[in-house]
Design a protein around this motif. Structure first.
Motif, PDB file in Angstrom:
ATOM      1  N   ALA A   1      -2.299  -4.444   4.167  1.00 17.12           N
ATOM      2  CA  ALA A   1      -1.934  -3.095   4.386  1.00 17.12           C
ATOM      3  C   ALA A   1      -0.610  -3.105   4.433  1.00 17.12           C
ATOM      4  O   ALA A   1       0.374  -1.894   4.246  1.00 17.12           O
ATOM      5  N   VAL A   2       0.552  -3.279   3.661  1.00 16.99           N
ATOM      6  CA  VAL A   2       2.279  -4.162   3.730  1.00 16.99           C
ATOM      7  C   VAL A   2       2.271  -3.456   3.080  1.00 16.99           C
ATOM      8  O   VAL A   2       4.084  -2.960   3.284  1.00 16.99           O
ATOM      9  N   HIS A   3       2.125  -2.740   1.515  1.00 14.58           N
ATOM     10  CA  HIS A   3       2.824  -1.851   1.300  1.00 14.58           C
ATOM     11  C   HIS A   3       2.055  -0.440   0.554  1.00 14.58           C
ATOM     12  O   HIS A   3       2.002  -0.062   0.043  1.00 14.58           O
ATOM     13  N   LYS A   4       0.954  -0.094   1.185  1.00 16.83           N
ATOM     14  CA  LYS A   4       0.453   0.929   1.463  1.00 16.83           C
ATOM     15  C   LYS A   4       1.513   2.289   2.638  1.00 16.83           C
ATOM     16  O   LYS A   4       2.013   1.994   3.410  1.00 16.83           O
ATOM     17  N   LEU A   5       1.144   3.243   2.343  1.00 12.87           N
ATOM     18  CA  LEU A   5       1.724   4.279   2.460  1.00 12.87           C
ATOM     19  C   LEU A   5       1.110   4.721   4.348  1.00 12.87           C
ATOM     20  O   LEU A   5      -0.016   4.670   4.273  1.00 12.87           O
ATOM     21  N   PRO A   6       1.717   5.753   5.232  1.00 13.42           N
ATOM     22  CA  PRO A   6       0.876   5.698   7.169  1.00 13.42           C
ATOM     23  C   PRO A   6      -0.172   6.416   6.367  1.00 13.42           C
ATOM     24  O   PRO A   6      -1.024   6.269   6.952  1.00 13.42           O
ATOM     25  N   SER A   7      -0.157   7.518   5.580  1.00 16.26           N
ATOM     26  CA  SER A   7      -1.698   8.286   4.879  1.00 16.26           C
ATOM     27  C   SER A   7      -2.472   7.464   4.473  1.00 16.26           C
ATOM     28  O   SER A   7      -3.799   7.901   5.152  1.00 16.26           O
ATOM     29  N   GLU A   8      -2.074   5.756   4.491  1.00 19.49           N
ATOM     30  CA  GLU A   8      -3.323   5.625   3.468  1.00 19.49           C
ATOM     31  C   GLU A   8      -3.737   4.687   4.934  1.00 19.49           C
ATOM     32  O   GLU A   8      -5.128   3.561   4.351  1.00 19.49           O
TER      33      GLU A   8
END
Length: 267
Positions: free
Chosen positions: A137-144
């Motif tokens: 999840a390192v490149h995901k945004l908080p909303s994801e």
């Protein structure tokens, strides 16, 4: 500043905190005393209104005591904050929505460059994210992210500068039981590696027993400490420990202490 060699991580002496004036004044904390050794994991538990979060805010330097003193590694909370010695994890993650997980947890190191002067070997944030189960999840945004993943991100962010003291105010309260147990395990893994002093506010008896070296029991009206219970369970504390008689005995003991706190006389 003290080198902290023989100094408590947190020392609270005869602290009183009052909100309001005159007849409407409310005593949130009354003559609270507490000493926490460096590297300990200490939970604070008690009924709503007993001053758990107020005590945490005093240690964090967010509020001043009306009477008494609070010291963090021998200095005032304000001095400790200026030296980036204190980390705080609130109930809600408060992540920046436009930054990825990795950028969220790395931001504090970039913004607080001076704090790195007070730390040895700042941790690799990517490595900490993997240890917290966030490697994908390192490149995901908080909303994801799910609520549990957002809270894990906030915990990694707080550990990022290796604060001497990490204050956690019911960080898992909004999560389901399964997610909560998973995060407890990952929190213990991070704490075991970094050996930060942790003060953890919770309403959960099971959570307090699983995580802690010591459990501070508080009573309301006015808020005060009634017991400090040492948890002698071996570490590491995996999920199998939750089924043992020793674990259940400590749960029962803490519940008895909480029931007694309701009727504890005011000294």
């Amino acid at each position: 500043m003290s080198d902290g060699s023989n100094v408590a991580a947190i020392e609270v002496r005869d602290v009183r905190r009052v909100y309001g004036l005159g007849a409407s004044a409310m005593v949130a904390l009354d003559r609270v005393g507490l000493s926490i050794e460096p590297g300990r994991f200490v939970s604070i538990i008690g009924p709503s209104g007993c001053g758990k979060s107020t005590l945490l805010r005093l240690v964090a330097g967010l509020e001043p005591p009306a009477e008494g003193t609070v010291r963090v590694h021998g200095v005032s909370p304000e001095e400790a904050c200026a030296a980036k010695m204190i980390g705080l994890v609130p109930q809600t993650p408060a992540l920046l929505p436009w930054l990825s997980v990795l950028k969220n947890v790395s931001l504090s190191q970039k913004v607080n460059r001076a704090a790195k002067l007070h730390r040895r070997d700042p941790p690799d944030m990517l490595e900490l994210l993997h240890k917290a189960g966030l490697g994908e999840a390192v490149h995901k945004l908080p909303s994801e992210l799910s609520g549990g993943m957002q809270q894990r991100t906030a915990i990694v962010r707080a550990f990022g500068l290796r604060p001497a003291v990490l204050l956690m105010d019911e960080p898992f309260s909004a999560l389901d039981e399964f997610t909560r147990e998973s995060l407890q395990e990952q929190l213990l893994d991070l704490w075991d590696e970094l050996k930060t002093t942790v003060v953890f506010v919770t309403h959960s008896v099971s959570e307090a027993v699983r995580l802690s070296d010591q459990i501070v029991v508080m009573a309301p009206k006015p808020g005060r400490v009634t017991d400090v219970v040492t948890v002698g369970l071996p570490r590491p504390r995996g999920r199998e420990l939750l089924k043992t008689p020793e674990f259940h005995h400590l749960e029962d003991l803490i519940r008895d202490k909480l029931r007694g706190a309701w009727h504890a006389p005011v000294a």
